[in-house]
Design an enzyme around this catalytic site. Structure first.
Site, mmCIF file in Angstrom:
data_model
loop_
_atom_site.group_PDB
_atom_site.id
_atom_site.type_symbol
_atom_site.label_atom_id
_atom_site.label_comp_id
_atom_site.label_asym_id
_atom_site.label_seq_id
_atom_site.Cartn_x
_atom_site.Cartn_y
_atom_site.Cartn_z
ATOM 1 N N HIS A 78 14.174 -1.081 45.460
ATOM 2 C CA HIS A 78 12.840 -1.225 44.875
ATOM 3 C C HIS A 78 12.841 -2.427 43.941
ATOM 4 O O HIS A 78 13.624 -2.485 43.004
ATOM 5 C CB HIS A 78 12.443 0.038 44.090
ATOM 6 C CG HIS A 78 12.057 1.181 44.983
ATOM 7 N ND1 HIS A 78 11.238 2.201 44.579
ATOM 8 C CD2 HIS A 78 12.369 1.454 46.271
ATOM 9 C CE1 HIS A 78 11.055 3.065 45.589
ATOM 10 N NE2 HIS A 78 11.738 2.633 46.613
ATOM 11 N N TYR A 206 4.306 5.280 37.779
ATOM 12 C CA TYR A 206 4.353 5.960 36.476
ATOM 13 C C TYR A 206 2.924 5.964 35.951
ATOM 14 O O TYR A 206 2.386 4.910 35.604
ATOM 15 C CB TYR A 206 5.270 5.208 35.508
ATOM 16 C CG TYR A 206 6.749 5.352 35.799
ATOM 17 C CD1 TYR A 206 7.372 4.612 36.801
ATOM 18 C CD2 TYR A 206 7.532 6.239 35.060
ATOM 19 C CE1 TYR A 206 8.735 4.747 37.065
ATOM 20 C CE2 TYR A 206 8.903 6.370 35.313
ATOM 21 C CZ TYR A 206 9.488 5.627 36.307
ATOM 22 O OH TYR A 206 10.838 5.763 36.554
ATOM 23 N N PRO A 297 14.063 12.292 30.967
ATOM 24 C CA PRO A 297 14.199 11.712 32.303
ATOM 25 C C PRO A 297 13.385 10.446 32.550
ATOM 26 O O PRO A 297 13.683 9.710 33.498
ATOM 27 C CB PRO A 297 13.723 12.835 33.237
ATOM 28 C CG PRO A 297 12.849 13.699 32.388
ATOM 29 C CD PRO A 297 13.388 13.605 30.996
ATOM 30 N N LYS A 301 17.711 7.151 33.198
ATOM 31 C CA LYS A 301 18.909 6.500 32.665
ATOM 32 C C LYS A 301 20.161 7.392 32.681
ATOM 33 O O LYS A 301 21.285 6.894 32.537
ATOM 34 C CB LYS A 301 18.655 6.042 31.225
ATOM 35 C CG LYS A 301 17.828 4.778 31.138
ATOM 36 C CD LYS A 301 18.678 3.552 31.471
ATOM 37 C CE LYS A 301 17.860 2.306 31.677
ATOM 38 N NZ LYS A 301 17.736 1.879 33.066
ATOM 39 N N TYR A 389 14.879 -1.290 32.610
ATOM 40 C CA TYR A 389 14.787 -0.356 33.740
ATOM 41 C C TYR A 389 15.860 -0.650 34.778
ATOM 42 O O TYR A 389 16.509 0.259 35.307
ATOM 43 C CB TYR A 389 13.389 -0.456 34.366
ATOM 44 C CG TYR A 389 13.045 0.686 35.311
ATOM 45 C CD1 TYR A 389 12.215 1.729 34.893
ATOM 46 C CD2 TYR A 389 13.540 0.725 36.612
ATOM 47 C CE1 TYR A 389 11.891 2.773 35.744
ATOM 48 C CE2 TYR A 389 13.220 1.765 37.472
ATOM 49 C CZ TYR A 389 12.397 2.787 37.033
ATOM 50 O OH TYR A 389 12.089 3.823 37.891
HETATM 51 C C1 DHB Z 1 13.110 9.904 39.530
HETATM 52 C C2 DHB Z 1 13.373 10.496 38.307
HETATM 53 C C3 DHB Z 1 13.111 9.822 37.145
HETATM 54 O O1 DHB Z 1 13.376 10.403 35.956
HETATM 55 C C4 DHB Z 1 12.571 8.547 37.161
HETATM 56 O O2 DHB Z 1 12.286 7.914 35.986
HETATM 57 C C5 DHB Z 1 12.323 7.943 38.376
HETATM 58 C C6 DHB Z 1 12.596 8.636 39.553
HETATM 59 C C7 DHB Z 1 13.388 10.643 40.787
HETATM 60 O O3 DHB Z 1 13.872 11.768 40.724
HETATM 61 O O4 DHB Z 1 13.098 10.107 41.874
#
Ligand code: DHB
Length: 399
Positions: A78, A206, A297, A301, A389
């Site tokens: 990505h 997001y 989450p 990270k 990121y």
């Molecule tokens: C996923 C989980 C995340 O916390 C994130 O920021 C991006 C993707 C995932 O499980 O695909």
């Protein structure tokens, strides 16, 4: 009473998650012996749904150290993400901004690759052990455990690594007067689902909205992973498919964008917290991954930090066994924590910027939209997000 079987190794590792297995793998390649013990079964670990985004540095390590190149053939590169707010999408183009990408490749696949590589290389990894304890972490560490067949062992090692997850037992062997815990609670959790549906977008979305945050991620061509912000006490049983999709629609759809819906095949509530336990080393005991720190989450990270910890720790062991220098061991905690705190900040910032607090007033929402516009409206704002990121560059020896 039957005597314990005495075995020895150079590095004893508690925990066969990605951190423990990756460390064991790197040590093996350098000719350093390790034994890994794990209380869960291999099937239980492989069956746990975890996050799915790998930084470019994590991907490079998996491939270059010979774990597997499945991430390249079966994962998805990505080159950006979408931030969606006020009904509009804004792309953050990682490749253009910082020249890097991330890979969508679930953590469970990373675990399977590492477990298979350790098995193929004859690694000593013992799953499903019980009654684990460690004695004398300051001088002559020994790990005691019982194998699934009931045989009791004492594993003598030069060093012990606690890669035993967020409820780490190893952490407790650092005397209380020597350790410190930093903790932050958030008024959020994530409601996570797996849905049987084609993907709705090529990249992750997001989304910030009045009703709260939502994240549209993916797994395969016909299974998708999605999350929406919920309260920490939410019960998945209270949510049927119709209610789940109505919630996603209200947060994400609009201005020509519509989620592709399908049957929900898994649902769970994920807790949110930030914690850091310092120092990450005491005597001959070293902590790595979730045993030392957890992040919320948002931004994915957790796994990447764990892999960074064991990369630093591996280099320290390599220096010790190659040149009898303790320099790397002595600086491990400080070096690992440098990235841990950057990631704590990034995860906290992404969380605060994108989630809607339960009691958000008009000022909060208007200010938050101002913050989002200041990020997407500035090349510098976008570049900060993109660099964090995709993963900050790792300092190399001498650099
Ligand atoms: C996923 C989980 C995340 O916390 C994130 O920021 C991006 C993707 C995932 O499980 O695909």
């Amino acid at each position: 009473m039957t005597a314990r079987k005495i075995i020895t190794t150079q590095v004893a590792i508690l925990g066969a998650g990605p951190a423990g297995l990756m460390l064991s793998h790197l040590l093996f390649r350098a000719g350093i012996d390790s034994t890994v013990i794990e209380v869960r079964t291999e099937e239980a670990i492989a069956g746990t749904v975890r996050a799915g985004i790998l930084e470019h540095g994590t991907v490079r390590l998996l491939v270059d150290s010979g774990v597997s190149d499945r991430v390249l053939t079966q994962g998805d590169r990505h080159d950006g993400i979408e931030l969606r707010f006020d009904g509009e999408s804004h792309r953050i183009d990682f490749k253009e901004l910082v020249g890097e990408s991330v890979w969508l490749y679930p953590q469970t696949e990373v675990f399977k690759d590492l477990a298979a590589r350790r098995r193929a290389d004859g690694g000593d990894v013992r799953y499903g052990v019980t009654d684990t304890s460690v004695v004398d972490v300051e001088n002559r560490p020994r790990v005691r455990f019982t194998e699934a067949d009931g045989v009791e062992y004492e594993l003598a090692a030069d060093f012990v690594v606690g890669a035993d997850g967020s409820r780490s037992q190893c952490r407790s062997y650092i005397p209380e007067r020597h350790r410190r815990r930093y903790f932050h609670a958030y008024p959020y959790a994530w409601f996570g689902i797996l849905a049987q549906a084609p993907r709705s977008a090529d990249e992750l979305i997001y989304a910030n909205s009045d009703r709260g945050f939502a994240l549209i991620s993916q797994r395969t061509h016909d299974v998708q992973r999605m999350y929406f912000q919920c309260g920490p006490a939410e019960n998945p049983a209270d949510w049927d498919d119709d209610r789940i999709w109505a919630e996603f629609r209200s947060r994400v759809n609009g201005n020509g964008f519509e989620l592709v819906e399908g049957p929900v095949i898994d649902k769970m509530v994920l807790p949110f917290r930030s914690s850091v336990h310092t120092p990450m080393r005491h005597g001959k005991l070293f902590l790595a991954g979730d045993a030392a720190h957890t992040v919320p989450p948002t931004g994915a990270k957790g796994l990447n930090l764990a892999i960074h910890d064991v990369t630093v720790l591996f280099e320290a062991f390599d220096l010790y066994y190659g040149q009898r220098s303790t320099a790397g061991l002595d600086t491990y905690s400080t070096a690992a924590l440098d990235r841990v705190w950057k990631a704590q900040h990034f995860s906290y910032w992404m969380t605060a910027m994108l989630h809607t607090p339960p009691a958000a007033d008009d000022f909060f929402r208007a200010r938050q939209l101002g913050e989002l516009r200041s990020v997407v409206g500035s090349r510098h704002g976008q570049a900060y997000l993109a660099e964090a990121y995709t993963g900050w560059p790792t300092p190399t020896a001498g650099g």
